[in-house]
Design an enzyme around this catalytic site. Structure first.
Site, PDB file in Angstrom:
ATOM      1  N   ILE A 139       8.477 -13.964  -5.172  1.00 57.35           N
ATOM      2  CA  ILE A 139       8.808 -15.348  -4.895  1.00 57.35           C
ATOM      3  C   ILE A 139       7.889 -16.292  -5.678  1.00 57.35           C
ATOM      4  CG2 ILE A 139       7.322 -15.646  -2.888  1.00 57.35           C
ATOM      5  CD1 ILE A 139      10.019 -16.972  -1.732  1.00 57.35           C
ATOM      6  N   ASP A 140       6.738 -15.762  -6.059  1.00 54.45           N
ATOM      7  CA  ASP A 140       5.756 -16.612  -6.746  1.00 54.45           C
ATOM      8  C   ASP A 140       6.128 -16.894  -8.205  1.00 54.45           C
ATOM      9  OD1 ASP A 140       4.398 -16.495  -4.414  1.00 54.45           O
ATOM     10  OD2 ASP A 140       2.739 -15.268  -5.138  1.00 54.45           O
TER      11      ASP A 140
ATOM     12  N   GLY B  41       0.833  -1.210   0.000  1.00 55.74           N
ATOM     13  CA  GLY B  41       0.000   0.000   0.000  1.00 55.74           C
ATOM     14  C   GLY B  41       0.861   1.251   0.000  1.00 55.74           C
TER      15      GLY B  41
ATOM     16  N   MET C 292       4.309 -21.159  -0.833  1.00 58.15           N
ATOM     17  CA  MET C 292       3.673 -19.933  -1.321  1.00 58.15           C
ATOM     18  C   MET C 292       3.273 -20.077  -2.791  1.00 58.15           C
ATOM     19  SD  MET C 292       5.362 -16.715   0.564  1.00 58.15           S
ATOM     20  CE  MET C 292       4.890 -16.362   2.261  1.00 58.15           C
TER      21      MET C 292
ATOM     22  N   GLY D 237       7.347  -6.632  -6.890  1.00 59.20           N
ATOM     23  CA  GLY D 237       6.560  -7.536  -7.719  1.00 59.20           C
ATOM     24  C   GLY D 237       5.654  -6.813  -8.707  1.00 59.20           C
ATOM     25  N   ASP D 238       4.594  -7.488  -9.115  1.00 61.11           N
ATOM     26  CA  ASP D 238       3.726  -6.917 -10.147  1.00 61.11           C
ATOM     27  C   ASP D 238       3.110  -5.600  -9.705  1.00 61.11           C
ATOM     28  OD1 ASP D 238       2.336  -8.347  -8.225  1.00 61.11           O
ATOM     29  OD2 ASP D 238       0.709  -8.909  -9.570  1.00 61.11           O
ATOM     30  N   GLY D 239       2.655  -5.543  -8.449  1.00 61.58           N
ATOM     31  CA  GLY D 239       2.073  -4.300  -7.932  1.00 61.58           C
ATOM     32  C   GLY D 239       3.107  -3.192  -7.950  1.00 61.58           C
TER      33      GLY D 239
HETATM   34  N1  LIG Z   1      -1.831  -0.668  -9.650  1.00 59.89           N
HETATM   35  C1  LIG Z   1      -0.936  -0.078  -8.854  1.00 59.89           C
HETATM   36  N2  LIG Z   1      -0.557   1.185  -9.096  1.00 59.89           N
HETATM   37  C2  LIG Z   1       0.344   1.800  -8.301  1.00 59.89           C
HETATM   38  N3  LIG Z   1       0.931   1.203  -7.241  1.00 59.89           N
HETATM   39  C3  LIG Z   1       0.599  -0.057  -6.963  1.00 59.89           C
HETATM   40  C4  LIG Z   1      -0.352  -0.773  -7.743  1.00 59.89           C
HETATM   41  N4  LIG Z   1      -0.495  -2.007  -7.219  1.00 59.89           N
HETATM   42  C5  LIG Z   1       0.329  -2.054  -6.152  1.00 59.89           C
HETATM   43  N5  LIG Z   1       0.984  -0.899  -6.000  1.00 59.89           N
HETATM   44  C6  LIG Z   1       1.945  -0.566  -4.956  1.00 59.89           C
HETATM   45  O1  LIG Z   1       3.072  -1.424  -5.084  1.00 59.89           O
HETATM   46  C7  LIG Z   1       3.526  -1.820  -3.812  1.00 59.89           C
HETATM   47  C8  LIG Z   1       3.661  -3.321  -3.730  1.00 59.89           C
HETATM   48  O2  LIG Z   1       2.483  -3.965  -4.227  1.00 59.89           O
HETATM   49  P1  LIG Z   1       2.040  -5.397  -3.706  1.00 59.89           P
HETATM   50  O3  LIG Z   1       1.852  -5.358  -2.243  1.00 59.89           O
HETATM   51  O4  LIG Z   1       0.911  -5.841  -4.527  1.00 59.89           O
HETATM   52  O5  LIG Z   1       3.304  -6.302  -3.905  1.00 59.89           O
HETATM   53  P2  LIG Z   1       4.056  -6.751  -5.213  1.00 59.89           P
HETATM   54  O6  LIG Z   1       4.942  -5.667  -5.671  1.00 59.89           O
HETATM   55  O7  LIG Z   1       3.066  -7.250  -6.188  1.00 59.89           O
HETATM   56  O8  LIG Z   1       4.978  -7.898  -4.656  1.00 59.89           O
HETATM   57  P3  LIG Z   1       4.561  -9.386  -4.240  1.00 59.89           P
HETATM   58  O9  LIG Z   1       3.195  -9.662  -4.782  1.00 59.89           O
HETATM   59  O10 LIG Z   1       5.586 -10.232  -4.856  1.00 59.89           O
HETATM   60  O11 LIG Z   1       4.612  -9.403  -2.784  1.00 59.89           O
HETATM   61  C9  LIG Z   1       2.564  -1.260  -2.793  1.00 59.89           C
HETATM   62  O12 LIG Z   1       3.176  -0.159  -2.169  1.00 59.89           O
HETATM   63  C10 LIG Z   1       1.357  -0.859  -3.594  1.00 59.89           C
HETATM   64  O13 LIG Z   1       0.715   0.284  -3.079  1.00 59.89           O
HETATM   65  O1  LIG Z   2       3.937 -10.861   3.228  1.00 57.13           O
HETATM   66  P1  LIG Z   2       2.477 -11.056   3.237  1.00 57.13           P
HETATM   67  O2  LIG Z   2       1.750  -9.757   3.174  1.00 57.13           O
HETATM   68  O3  LIG Z   2       2.017 -11.978   4.296  1.00 57.13           O
HETATM   69  O4  LIG Z   2       2.110 -11.726   1.851  1.00 57.13           O
HETATM   70  C1  LIG Z   2       2.294 -13.054   1.544  1.00 57.13           C
HETATM   71  C2  LIG Z   2       2.193 -13.172   0.073  1.00 57.13           C
HETATM   72  O5  LIG Z   2       3.300 -12.585  -0.548  1.00 57.13           O
HETATM   73  C3  LIG Z   2       3.863 -13.477  -1.488  1.00 57.13           C
HETATM   74  O6  LIG Z   2       4.988 -14.054  -0.918  1.00 57.13           O
HETATM   75  C4  LIG Z   2       4.284 -12.753  -2.729  1.00 57.13           C
HETATM   76  O7  LIG Z   2       3.225 -12.151  -3.344  1.00 57.13           O
HETATM   77  C5  LIG Z   2       2.777 -14.526  -1.716  1.00 57.13           C
HETATM   78  O8  LIG Z   2       3.281 -15.756  -2.110  1.00 57.13           O
HETATM   79  C6  LIG Z   2       2.130 -14.566  -0.388  1.00 57.13           C
HETATM   80  O9  LIG Z   2       0.799 -14.982  -0.494  1.00 57.13           O
HETATM   81 MG   LIG Z   3       2.114  -9.142  -6.395  1.00 59.30          MG
END
Ligand SMILES: Nc1ncnc2c1ncn2[C@@H]1O[C@H](COP(=O)(O)OP(=O)(O)OP(=O)(O)O)[C@@H](O)[C@H]1O
Ligand SMILES: O=P(O)(O)OC[C@H]1O[C@](O)(CO)[C@@H](O)[C@@H]1O
Ligand SMILES: [Mg+2]
Length: 893
Positions: A655-656, A601, A699, A625-627
């Protein structure tokens, strides 16, 4: 409302194979083959939609050609609900009418299975609205559905399989401020007045086109159509089509001017080449644009770019009909194409061009998903003299973004439009091949190039919006490390193919820029102020990447000013930074986690970029990651908008292993290796007792890669369950039966479970509300505990077989370890590639290996889809063959 009934009348005089038309239930006109068997066998509905002030008549010629070329397969319906002055009622009103009309046709034709749209001009927007209304999401998976049925569950458009969505000269970006008003012929002065009286001229449609609509304070419709909203699934609908194709005139389109994304050669979009400049349109300054035009367009471009498009540029630049290009591209006027000789007798090539345009259209309509990569150029080679027209075909998943990376036309002195067409035997140009590789103004010798389907998906560069940025020699020229390297710098024309398994004759396909140091850099080392941020969940190797960015910047480029942003994105504006030097990061690769801390977030683009600006940061390295990568894309867009000299580089972390395009993500190997310890422990436990059942949860939210690879590596696993492959417990071929069989044969069984598997079962039984984390990711329910309990209950209560259950959940332990040797090397390459890319002025890219070589990939490409285990690929089959577990494909009714 039903106005008349469809009558399929085949008169005795008609010859088999003739084309029939009839008034349809909806008042539109249906066109079909009069071959008796064909009437019933045609299962593909093609809906043709006219443009502003047009009528169904506009598509008559093309409709008949479509049916002629595939009499047994196609049923064409030319919409008639929005004709003449009705086309001024607004895109939404027309879209509603069209959706009703299509539903009526479908109701009357039970044989229809597939649907395509071919729409001209504003009709393209109307069709986009209509499909949003007609979209039916795939059904939720239910217990009754077999895996096969579930596989087949796809979104539909009015119950039909969406095939091709084709627009011809459609103003997807609206018409605001681009000299596109019909009747005003691109004259600025007239346009200025027109904007004032737009409501009067075009009524509601005009407001939509000029983005001046404001329904109850809502954003303009064209912007709203970039998202799903309520029961209008605009984007999902567009995405559901196998193909989206956009035809556009590269010039002389008096209705559209030059605002189609792919063909603008003006100050605002200087990057796109292969256009004859339309003098009346392009050369004068445009004073009608308001300040927001850029922003809105950016939003529209970005929004539309979320789905892939193919584009076909059409030019009538030397043709006498060029001033009617907007209609000609539609093959609107029957006479122009049948007895065109009388109209254009001095120019017989016209007829063939027109025919080729719509034959191409026809092919697109029939082309099905599986064959879509076939060579696009073949059907377009014209036999006529090559100096009249051309068609340029680009098969790119993202024509909207292509303009971001192509260089200004004046950078391509060596390859001009004319040069290209005069030196070829066909009318096909190769825009991406010809230009994309000329980033550093090196000519590409492409005279002999055949249209071989080469596509470069390039990454944006700072010079796209800062054209005068100075360059400096790369300090690596004098680096001791590179002193004896044969080629210190990556050649500008080096690219990597996304597909390496190809067949003879198949198109060359998508390529990415090869990562690595460039001869020239766009930053002075002493002026670089870099920062690094880590976001999302943990993953082995994050510290190694941090370390190697710091060391890479310092050792290779002499950069001393590097900041660590603490606590993820929100750290930009809510926390202090930490200084990062080679000394500080020296040992961190030996630790798991991230020394910078991470969070979910808190992404606020404006605050982040304000902070980047305030701190004078000019290189941003974003690990996540993707986010996180989506966040990086937003930051890089904002940087571009503010025209900042700031390079934004994404380093994919997950990690996924769910990030698309790249071979695999860093830390994945370590995770698989670490998972072996848990699997081994489970195995040791269960083989040491009688009827031991071991369950190991790993995971993998949506992608079961860790579970799949850990299973394949271990050989101790009897069954692997992943989110992509729905399983079932009871009955023949179910999990209970298999566990019992393994207990009987082996006295123990080990199950590896990805956390995202079987979520539907857990949520059903727990009746739990869906909760989300701070980033909006769905929080998973514990499938491990659920399955443990189910198996225990089944064997002790139902089967009366005592079992020894051992449940191991090593998920966080696996994520928290430091990276292993191969991941450390991988992290080093990622970090160095990111540093080279940023120094070379690329921005808005993700770095990663594509077929083992590191590439720069446009961020949008890695976030538009999720990498999941494809059950139809060989790897899953290998796993099934290795464990001999059930495939769970035949769930008993
Ligand atoms: N669509 C988006 N636009 C802008 N920022 C985003 C969006 N989605 C996620 N983020 C931001 O990217 C950061 C990481 O996102 P998220 O928690 O989904 O993890 P991730 O980068 O996908 O990694 P993982 O899924 O591997 O844990 C957060 O600070 C979130 O607010
Ligand atoms: O660290 P958190 O918020 O518990 O999230 C766990 C998630 O993060 C990941 O490791 C990566 O997206 C997922 O495999 C798992 O579901
Ligand atoms: Mg992600």
């Amino acid at each position: 409302m039903i106005t008349s009934l469809t009558v399929i009348y085949i008169s005795p005089e008609m010859k088999s194979g003739d084309i029939c038309s009839s008034e349809a239930v909806t008042g539109g006109e249906n066109v079909f083959s009069c071959e008796p068997s064909d009437v019933s066998s045609a299962d593909h509905l093609v809906v043709m939609v006219n443009g502003i002030l047009g009528s169904s008549e506009d598509w008559r010629f093309a409709a008949e050609q479509f049916v002629k070329s595939h009499p047994d397969r196609v049923f064409v319906h030319r919409s008639e609900k929005n004709a003449a002055s009705q086309t001024l009622d607004g895109v939404d009103v027309m879209g509603e009418r069209l959706s009703q009309e299509v539903l009526e046709v479908i109701k009357q034709k039970p044989n229809l299975r597939k649907i395509s749209f071919v729409a001209h001009s504003v009709g393209g927007l109307v069709a986009r609205y209509a499909i949003g209304r007609l979209y039916r999401p795939p059904r939720e998976k239910t217990e009754e559905m077999s895996a096969e049925t579930f596989e087949e569950e796809k979104a539909t458009i009015g119950g039909l399989v969406p095939m091709n969505f084709i627009t011809v000269a459609t103003p997807h970006l609206g018409s605001r401020g681009h000299k596109q008003v019909p009747f005003l012929f691109g004259v600025s002065a007239l346009e200025k007045v027109a904007v004032l009286v737009i409501r009067w001229i075009f009524r509601r449609t005009g407001q939509h086109l000029f983005l001046t609509d404001d329904d109850e304070g809502k954003p303009p419709l064209l912007k709203r159509m970039l998202e799903d909203s309520g029961d209008c699934y605009f984007m999902s609908a567009l995405r559901s089509f196998h193909r989206r194709v956009a035809y556009a005139n590269v010039g002389y389109d008096r209705i559209l001017g030059t605002l189609l994304w792919e063909d603008s050669v003006n100050e605002k979009y200087p990057h796109v080449v292969y256009e004859e400049r339309c003098k009346a349109c392009d050369l004068e300054q445009d004073s009608t644009k308001d300040d927001n035009t850029n922003d809105v367009e950016e939003e529209l471009v970005t929004g539309l770019s979320r789905v892939s498009w193919e584009k076909v540029d059409v030019s009538f630049h030397n043709s006498r009909s060029r001033f009617a290009a907007h209609s000609v591209i539609q093959v609107k006027n029957y006479n122009l194409h049948t007895d065109g000789e009388t109209v254009f007798n001095s120019c017989p090539a016209h007829t063939s061009l027109h025919l080729n345009v719509f034959l191409k259209l026809a092919r697109n309509v029939y082309q099905e998903f599986k064959t879509k990569t076939q060579k696009l150029s073949m059907d377009l080679t014209l036999k006529s003299p090559p100096n009249l027209h051309y068609l340029s075909l680009t098969k790119t998943p993202n024509p909207f973004s292509s303009r971001l990376f192509l260089k200004p036309i004046n950078s391509f002195k060596y390859i001009t439009f004319k040069h290209q067409i005069y030196n070829k035997n066909s009318f096909i140009s190769h825009p991406i091949r010809a230009q994309g590789l000329n980033h550093d103004k090196t000519p590409v010798e492409n005279d002999e190039v055949e249209d071989d389907g080469f596509v470069l998906e390039d990454v944006p560069h700072l010079t796209n919006f800062l054209p005068d940025l100075p360059t400096y020699p790369n300090p690596l020229e004098h680096s001791q490390a590179y002193a004896i390297v044969k080629e210190t710098f990556v050649k500008p024309e080096d690219v990597l193919a996304q597909q390496i398994v190809v067949q003879k004759g198949s198109p060359r396909g998508v390529h990415f820029r090869r990562a690595g140091p460039r001869k020239k850099v766009y930053f002075k080392s002493e002026e670089v102020k870099a920062c690094i941020v880590t976001c999302g969940g943990l993953c082995p190797g994050i510290n190694t990447v941090i370390r190697e960015i710091v060391c890479g910047l310092n050792n290779m480029y002499g950069v001393n000013n590097i900041l660590g942003i603490e606590g993820g994105y929100r750290g930009f504006y809510s926390k202090n930074t930490m200084e990062l030097t080679p000394k500080i990061v020296n040992d961190i690769h030996k630790r798991g986690g991230t020394i910078l801390q991470t969070s979910r977030g808190g992404h606020d683009t404006n605050k982040i970029v304000d902070n980047i600006q305030d701190r004078g940061i000019n290189q941003v390295y974003i690990i996540g990651g993707d986010g996180t990568q989506k966040g990086a894309a937003a930051i890089s867009k904002e940087v571009e908008k503010r025209r900042l000299h700031v390079a934004v580089a994404g380093i994919p972390k997950t990690i996924d292993n769910d990030i698309a395009v790249i071979d695999k993500s860093f830390g994945f190997d370590t995770a698989v290796e670490e998972a072996q310890r848990a699997i081994n422990a489970a195995h040791v436990e269960v083989e040491s007792v009688d009827n031991g059942v071991g369950i190991v949860k790993l995971m993998g939210r949506y992608s079961g890669f860790i579970a799949m690879f850990a299973t394949l590596a271990s050989r101790d696993v009897d069954c692997c369950l992943i989110p992509e492959s729905p399983f079932y417990l009871e009955g023949e071929g179910g999990l209970y039966e298999y566990v019992q069989q393994r207990l009987k044969e082996n006295r123990h069984v080990v199950i590896v479970l990805a956390e995202g598997a079987g979520q539907e079962y857990v949520s059903e039984s727990a009746n739990a509300n869906v909760e989300k984390d701070a980033s909006g990711n769905k929080l998973l329910l514990d499938i491990g505990l659920w399955l443990t309990q189910k198996i225990k209950d089944h064997f002790t209560t139902v089967k009366k077989i005592p079992i020894n259950m051992k449940y191991i959940d090593p998920t966080y332990m696996i994520r928290a370890v430091p990276s292993n040797a191969s991941d450390n090397i991988y992290c080093t390459l990622l970090a160095q590639s990111a540093v080279h890319g940023a120094m070379a002025g690329y921005s808005g890219f993700t770095v990663g290996p594509v077929n083992s070589r590191h590439a720069y990939i446009p961020i949008g490409r890695v976030t538009e889809t999720t990498n999941v285990v494809k059950l139809t690929d060989r790897m899953w089959a290998r796993l099934l063959a290795s464990t001999n577990q059930p495939s769970f494909l035949n769930k008993p009714k």
